[in-house]
Enzyme design. Sequence first.
Site, PDB file in Angstrom:
ATOM      1  N   LYS A  81     -11.851  -7.870   5.658  1.00  0.00           N
ATOM      2  CA  LYS A  81     -11.353  -6.724   6.715  1.00  0.00           C
ATOM      3  C   LYS A  81     -12.173  -5.774   6.880  1.00  0.00           C
ATOM      4  CE  LYS A  81      -7.513  -3.813   7.151  1.00  0.00           C
ATOM      5  NZ  LYS A  81      -6.490  -3.218   6.347  1.00  0.00           N
TER       6      LYS A  81
ATOM      7  N   CYS B 116      -0.074   4.267   1.469  1.00  0.00           N
ATOM      8  CA  CYS B 116      -0.627   5.237   2.537  1.00  0.00           C
ATOM      9  C   CYS B 116       0.490   5.494   3.439  1.00  0.00           C
ATOM     10  CB  CYS B 116      -1.858   4.859   3.326  1.00  0.00           C
ATOM     11  SG  CYS B 116      -1.814   3.091   4.221  1.00  0.00           S
TER      12      CYS B 116
ATOM     13  N   ARG C 212      -3.385   3.505  12.061  1.00  0.00           N
ATOM     14  CA  ARG C 212      -3.237   4.613  11.153  1.00  0.00           C
ATOM     15  C   ARG C 212      -2.388   5.665  12.470  1.00  0.00           C
ATOM     16  NH1 ARG C 212      -8.908   5.835   8.089  1.00  0.00           N
ATOM     17  NH2 ARG C 212      -8.778   3.814   7.019  1.00  0.00           N
TER      18      ARG C 212
ATOM     19  N   CYS D 167      -3.946   5.873  -0.269  1.00  0.00           N
ATOM     20  CA  CYS D 167      -3.430   4.550  -0.693  1.00  0.00           C
ATOM     21  C   CYS D 167      -3.008   4.675  -1.947  1.00  0.00           C
ATOM     22  CB  CYS D 167      -4.418   3.422  -0.478  1.00  0.00           C
ATOM     23  SG  CYS D 167      -4.860   3.228   1.404  1.00  0.00           S
TER      24      CYS D 167
ATOM     25  N   SER E 289      -7.081  -3.324  14.028  1.00  0.00           N
ATOM     26  CA  SER E 289      -6.429  -2.939  15.256  1.00  0.00           C
ATOM     27  C   SER E 289      -7.540  -2.296  16.038  1.00  0.00           C
ATOM     28  CB  SER E 289      -5.632  -1.735  14.873  1.00  0.00           C
ATOM     29  OG  SER E 289      -6.448  -0.724  13.963  1.00  0.00           O
TER      30      SER E 289
ATOM     31  N   ARG F 252     -11.216   7.389   2.863  1.00  0.00           N
ATOM     32  CA  ARG F 252     -10.919   6.598   2.022  1.00  0.00           C
ATOM     33  C   ARG F 252     -12.011   5.876   1.436  1.00  0.00           C
ATOM     34  NH1 ARG F 252      -5.857   6.313   3.521  1.00  0.00           N
ATOM     35  NH2 ARG F 252      -4.775   5.482   5.332  1.00  0.00           N
TER      36      ARG F 252
ATOM     37  N   LYS G  56     -12.419  -5.241   1.359  1.00  0.00           N
ATOM     38  CA  LYS G  56     -11.958  -4.314   2.510  1.00  0.00           C
ATOM     39  C   LYS G  56     -12.733  -3.011   2.679  1.00  0.00           C
ATOM     40  CE  LYS G  56      -7.831  -1.564   3.798  1.00  0.00           C
ATOM     41  NZ  LYS G  56      -6.501  -0.970   3.792  1.00  0.00           N
TER      42      LYS G  56
ATOM     43  N   GLU H  60     -16.209  -7.932  -5.548  1.00  0.00           N
ATOM     44  CA  GLU H  60     -14.790  -7.948  -5.453  1.00  0.00           C
ATOM     45  C   GLU H  60     -13.939  -8.862  -5.623  1.00  0.00           C
ATOM     46  OE1 GLU H  60     -12.977  -4.916  -5.370  1.00  0.00           O
ATOM     47  OE2 GLU H  60     -13.981  -3.478  -4.848  1.00  0.00           O
TER      48      GLU H  60
ATOM     49  N   CYS I 266       0.763  -1.150  -0.197  1.00  0.00           N
ATOM     50  CA  CYS I 266      -0.017   0.112   0.000  1.00  0.00           C
ATOM     51  C   CYS I 266       0.935   1.342   0.012  1.00  0.00           C
ATOM     52  CB  CYS I 266      -0.974   0.133   1.037  1.00  0.00           C
ATOM     53  SG  CYS I 266      -2.097   1.097   1.174  1.00  0.00           S
TER      54      CYS I 266
HETATM   55  C1  PBG Z   1      -3.105   0.132   4.670  1.00  0.00           C
HETATM   56  C2  PBG Z   1      -3.833  -0.715   5.695  1.00  0.00           C
HETATM   57  C3  PBG Z   1      -4.564  -0.305   6.640  1.00  0.00           C
HETATM   58  C4  PBG Z   1      -4.948  -1.578   7.686  1.00  0.00           C
HETATM   59  C5  PBG Z   1      -4.088  -2.519   6.807  1.00  0.00           C
HETATM   60  N1  PBG Z   1      -3.432  -2.075   5.788  1.00  0.00           N
HETATM   61  C6  PBG Z   1      -5.201   0.799   7.105  1.00  0.00           C
HETATM   62  C7  PBG Z   1      -6.246   1.793   6.158  1.00  0.00           C
HETATM   63  O1  PBG Z   1      -6.612   1.067   5.218  1.00  0.00           O
HETATM   64  O2  PBG Z   1      -6.415   2.869   6.306  1.00  0.00           O
HETATM   65  C8  PBG Z   1      -5.529  -1.642   8.879  1.00  0.00           C
HETATM   66  C9  PBG Z   1      -4.950  -2.748   9.675  1.00  0.00           C
HETATM   67  C10 PBG Z   1      -5.528  -2.701  10.980  1.00  0.00           C
HETATM   68  O3  PBG Z   1      -6.362  -1.680  11.496  1.00  0.00           O
HETATM   69  O4  PBG Z   1      -5.105  -3.526  11.834  1.00  0.00           O
HETATM   70  N2  PBG Z   1      -3.993   0.700   3.695  1.00  0.00           N
END
Ligand code: PBG
Length: 337
Positions: free
Chosen positions: A264, A125, A221, A133, A290, A233, A211, A249, A123
Site C-alpha cells: 500500500k 488513528c 484522512r 496510529c 484514496s 507518520r 505500508k 517487513e 488502527c
Molecule cells: C489508517 C489507514 C490509512 C489508510 C488505511 N488505513 C491512513 C493512514 O495511514 O494515514 C489509507 C487508505 C487510503 O488512503 O485510502 N492508518
Amino acid sequence: MDYPVVRMRRLRKNSNMRDMVRENKLNKEDLIYPIYFKEGLEKGEKEEISTMPGQFRYSIEDGVEYAKELEAKGLKSIILFGIPKEETKDKIGSPAFDDNGIVQNAIRTLKKETNLIVMADVCLCEYTSHGHCGLIKTYVEDDIYDDTDDGIKILNDSSLKYLVKTAISQAKAGADVIAPSDMMDGRIQAIRKGLDDAGFSDVLILSYSAKYASSFYAPFRDAACSTPGQGNRKSYQMDPANSREAVRECELDVIEGADMLMVKPALSYLDIIKTIKEEFSLPLVSYNVSGEYSMIMAAIEKGYLNEESIMESLLSIKRAGSDLIISYFTPYLLDNL
Ligand code: PBG
C-alpha cells in the site's frame, strides 16, 4: 525469425483474438470495497467525502444497504473503517475497542444481513485525539533524550495492547479478517496471540505489511478525520525510497502469523507488488488508495482523461502480481466488468 515473417499484429487483429490471448484479467472476486461508517449519522444521512467524489460516510443502515447492493452485483468482500464521535476520542483510542463501537456494530449488522467476507481495519488513528496510529509521548524543549524530528514519539510496545484489544473486539463482533494498518513492530504476533487466546483462531490476519508513508492517503484522512495533529507518520510507515525493506517487513509478518500480505499504496508501488509476489506465496492484496482514486476522478471530471483510465490503472495492479485489490473503484468495476 523476424519481420516480415513474424508479425505481432496478427494477435491483435480483432477483439475476439485479443480476448483470447489476454494475459491478465480483472475479476469481480478480486475486489474488496473500502467503506466508511460514521457514528451519529441517521438513516438517509450519508455524507459525500469532498475529496473523493462518489464516496460517502454512511450510517450503519445505509452502509449495509449499499453493501447488499454491491453483493448482488458480485462483490465478495468489504473492508470497514469507522469514524467515531469527535468527543469520544482520547489518548488511547478507546472508541476503537468499544464492543459497541461504530465498526463493531457495523460488522454485526453486515454479518447478519449479508454473506460478505467482512474485513476490519485495525488502527488507532481514527480514534485517538492526537490522530496517530499508536500511543504517543511528546517532548518538551529541554528533554535530553528527544531524538525525534518534531518532539513526538510514537510508542511501539505500549500501543500493541490497544491494537490487540481492538482486534479481539472486532472478532467478537464477527469480523472474518483483521487487517492491522498501524505499522507498529510486533503487531501481527501480538494480535495473532490475542485472537488465539480469546478463542478466535479461525479469524484471519491480513497485514498491511509494506505500508508506505504516502501523500496519497490525504483524501482518506479527510474522510476519516484522522490527520495527525502534530508530526507525521514517517517514524512508523515506510520510506517511499525503499524496496528491500518491504521484503523484510513481509518476512517478519509471515513469521509472526499473517495469512495475507498487503502492499500500500498500489500505483506508485507496482515494483514492490511484483517483488513481494515473487518472494512470497501468501495471497497478496494491494490497496489502491484514496489519492489514487481521487487523482483519476479529478482528471475525468476535468475532461483530461476518460473512464478507460480506471480499468487500465486497476489492470496494472493485477499485472504486477496482486491477487486481490482494495479499491474505491469497486462499484464502477462491478458495473463494468
Ligand atoms: C489508517 C489507514 C490509512 C489508510 C488505511 N488505513 C491512513 C493512514 O495511514 O494515514 C489509507 C487508505 C487510503 O488512503 O485510502 N492508518
